[in-house]
Scaffold this active site. Sequence first.
Site, PDB file in Angstrom:
ATOM      1  N   THR A  19      87.304 -17.590  12.350  1.00  0.00           N
ATOM      2  CA  THR A  19      86.997 -16.906  11.090  1.00  0.00           C
ATOM      3  C   THR A  19      88.163 -16.867  10.090  1.00  0.00           C
ATOM      4  OG1 THR A  19      87.548 -14.774  12.085  1.00  0.00           O
ATOM      5  CG2 THR A  19      85.236 -15.440  12.166  1.00  0.00           C
ATOM      6  N   GLU A  20      89.068 -17.832  10.165  1.00  0.00           N
ATOM      7  CA  GLU A  20      90.141 -17.839   9.156  1.00  0.00           C
ATOM      8  C   GLU A  20      89.548 -17.748   7.753  1.00  0.00           C
ATOM      9  OE1 GLU A  20      90.068 -19.849  11.781  1.00  0.00           O
ATOM     10  OE2 GLU A  20      92.073 -20.468  12.408  1.00  0.00           O
ATOM     11  N   ASP A  23      95.509 -22.264  24.336  1.00  0.00           N
ATOM     12  CA  ASP A  23      95.420 -23.365  23.362  1.00  0.00           C
ATOM     13  C   ASP A  23      96.596 -23.344  22.388  1.00  0.00           C
ATOM     14  OD1 ASP A  23      94.389 -20.885  22.411  1.00  0.00           O
ATOM     15  OD2 ASP A  23      93.534 -21.920  20.677  1.00  0.00           O
ATOM     16  N   GLU A  24      96.909 -24.522  21.892  1.00  0.00           N
ATOM     17  CA  GLU A  24      97.790 -24.702  20.737  1.00  0.00           C
ATOM     18  C   GLU A  24      99.103 -23.913  20.840  1.00  0.00           C
ATOM     19  OE1 GLU A  24      94.488 -25.611  17.328  1.00  0.00           O
ATOM     20  OE2 GLU A  24      94.908 -23.496  17.678  1.00  0.00           O
ATOM     21  N   ASP A  55      82.774 -23.221  12.646  1.00  0.00           N
ATOM     22  CA  ASP A  55      83.642 -22.803  11.532  1.00  0.00           C
ATOM     23  C   ASP A  55      83.869 -23.977  10.579  1.00  0.00           C
ATOM     24  OD1 ASP A  55      85.148 -24.036  13.642  1.00  0.00           O
ATOM     25  OD2 ASP A  55      87.004 -23.413  12.654  1.00  0.00           O
ATOM     26  N   TRP A  95      87.312 -27.979  24.535  1.00  0.00           N
ATOM     27  CA  TRP A  95      87.081 -27.849  23.086  1.00  0.00           C
ATOM     28  C   TRP A  95      87.539 -29.062  22.307  1.00  0.00           C
ATOM     29  CZ3 TRP A  95      90.773 -27.238  19.045  1.00  0.00           C
ATOM     30  CH2 TRP A  95      92.099 -27.133  19.439  1.00  0.00           C
ATOM     31  N   TYR A 154      81.722 -26.705  16.686  1.00  0.00           N
ATOM     32  CA  TYR A 154      82.667 -25.858  15.952  1.00  0.00           C
ATOM     33  C   TYR A 154      82.033 -25.450  14.627  1.00  0.00           C
ATOM     34  CZ  TYR A 154      86.748 -25.179  18.817  1.00  0.00           C
ATOM     35  OH  TYR A 154      87.599 -24.721  19.786  1.00  0.00           O
ATOM     36  N   ASP A 212      94.926 -12.695  18.285  1.00  0.00           N
ATOM     37  CA  ASP A 212      95.456 -13.936  17.726  1.00  0.00           C
ATOM     38  C   ASP A 212      96.644 -13.576  16.847  1.00  0.00           C
ATOM     39  OD1 ASP A 212      95.558 -16.720  16.736  1.00  0.00           O
ATOM     40  OD2 ASP A 212      93.572 -16.853  17.627  1.00  0.00           O
ATOM     41  N   HIS A 220      99.308 -18.185  19.940  1.00  0.00           N
ATOM     42  CA  HIS A 220      98.406 -17.302  19.177  1.00  0.00           C
ATOM     43  C   HIS A 220      98.722 -15.828  19.423  1.00  0.00           C
ATOM     44  CE1 HIS A 220      95.673 -20.379  17.551  1.00  0.00           C
ATOM     45  NE2 HIS A 220      95.875 -21.025  18.681  1.00  0.00           N
TER      46      HIS A 220
HETATM   47  C1  ACM Z   1      90.815 -23.712  19.598  1.00  0.00           C
HETATM   48  O1  ACM Z   1      89.952 -24.069  18.811  1.00  0.00           O
HETATM   49  N1  ACM Z   1      92.070 -23.595  19.205  1.00  0.00           N
HETATM   50  C2  ACM Z   1      90.487 -23.390  20.975  1.00  0.00           C
END
Ligand code: ACM
Length: 635
Positions: free
Chosen positions: A494-495, A355-356, A449, A422, A447, A204, A278
């Site tokens: 885990t940020e 993603d993103e 997190d 997701w 999620y 990432d 990422h």
């Molecule tokens: C994600 O949570 N960015 C896959």
Amino acid sequence: MKKNSAVIFMLAFFTMVTFAQQSKTSVAIIPEPVSLVEKGGVYVLPDPIIVVSPSDKEMAYVNDYLRNKLSAATGKRISVTERASQPAIRLILNKKAEKEIGNEGYTFSSTANGVTIKANTPAGLFYGVQTFFQLLPPQIESTTLVENIDWQLPQVEITDYPRVGWRGMMLDVSRHFFTVDEVKRFIDNMVKYKFNTFHWHWTDDEGWRIEIKSLPKLTEVGAWRVDKVGWFGTFSKPLPDEPKTYGGFYTQDQIRDIVRYAAERFVRVMPEIDVPGHSLAAIASYPELSCTPGAEEYSVRAGEEFMDWSHGAPPIAYVDNTLCPANEKVYDFMDKVITEVAQLFPFEYIHSGGDEAPHNFWENNPQVKELMKREGLKTMPEVQSYFGKRIEKIIQSKGKKMMGWDEILEGGITPTTALMSWRGIDAGIEASKSGHYVVMSPTNFVYIDYMQGDPCTEAPVYATLRLNQSYKFDPLPTGVNEKFVLGGQANLWTEQIYNIRQAEYMTWPRGFAIAESLWSPKEKKDWNKFVTKTEAQFPRLDWAQTKYSPAMYDPIVSVRKEGEKYFVELTPEIDGLDIYTSFDGSTPDNFYPKYSAPLLIPKDARLMRIITYRDGKPIGRLMSITVDDLKSRAK
Ligand code: ACM
């Protein structure tokens, strides 16, 4: 004390202890088995304990696990053998497969004479053994001897098998690094609740964590960043001369070791190389992989703000963290990475992210414009789709299948691409209907997190996911083509998770809720029963020294504004709690007025404190929330 009173006292004490132990043996299996009949009575484990079990290679770990765990806590002598006339525990591989229980199911029988577990496969026997341990007193989770315990289990008949085949947990080891032993511990905890797939998010913006022998800078440079502590995402930009002391990576030998460790426990490991977004750690190592080499001195992100999400998805990146889809070097790079990754993993899928991915650096790039013209690509999602298809070819050329996050659907995917849904379940439903294999892992249910309690008790994350919401997870929702749903998965980013204790805290008990959603028949799910079972599991986690969240004992706080007045509403997540509050700065107890209706915040109050009790004893955490904070939450 006189002798007689001493005898009476001792009798009373032992009656209490026995009662407590009996109540502890009540059946509270997570995930709930398909069918369970309690027959009354118990089976008391003898000493020595003779276990009869097959000696197949795949049973080696199961047999060791049973022997080691039983002997550590009970101190009894255990022998595992292929044949004995009067075994206490019998593990049997069915000669003729029993269709109902499939590849992972088992039947379990405990009588006055012993325990019998049968399955079609070693994996099924392993899950039967997990159920066996959950039927024993919680002290069985101790790694050292616990004395004065009645090592007994209730007499039951169980038939059990999973609802879905992919029961996953993802661990992000990029944002924060977890050692080999910590990863193993994470897997050990997963299998206690019958999870079978470990998704290892390795790369990432904040770190590249896998040794790629042909690309050494990925770990020389990409695995290291400036060490920061606090609220991830809000940190100041690292200075050029700040030492990059935080990080780490797994050598290929360590990865092989973890894959083997997981396989012994019937866990498949899926690696993820998250591209084209990422990818800042890769770009910091090899800047020529971006569309903007030389634009700046790239370094691995250390938690500073670097994306603008205010316009929704895709985000606008301040720093180019994308691989350049118009650069052939990127495909050579990915070929090298995937070649080495594919050799490390027996599992059929490689996850390639998707993603993103911000598109703003691509939009201005002449090579990307040229690529669009050449390939007839009209939009940025189509550019990303072009990239994805080339990555899939590389993955397939190494004998693997590609899975990606649901954004990859936007520009179009090949029929062979699998999807991890997701951003809700809709993409998963849509993909399954068009014949793509899907894993459901929607933010709003799995999620883990996200904060599980009030922000005043949690490390800060931008969203909340309470236990009761995780329990509502359905991997096979209405409208989906079930044939194409592989299963479901919890994701632990885990940020804001700096160590394994916090990783455990975030995982449990929501992991219980997700385990039950993935394994148990839908009609067997029952929230109140689940809460009781969760409470019965907590002492097991205590004995195992696994951290978990008690957030279900803390009320849900919501604030309503009416004119100039603010009202605080407190909603318990589980039944049977009494809530006490103060606005005067003092710590409330159960002699304060009991909460019964929304409370008007007094005009000059500064701080609200909240605590829950059950049966006259504090059970929730002391919650302290400033009135300014409460007002900012008002709807
Ligand atoms: C994600 O949570 N960015 C896959």
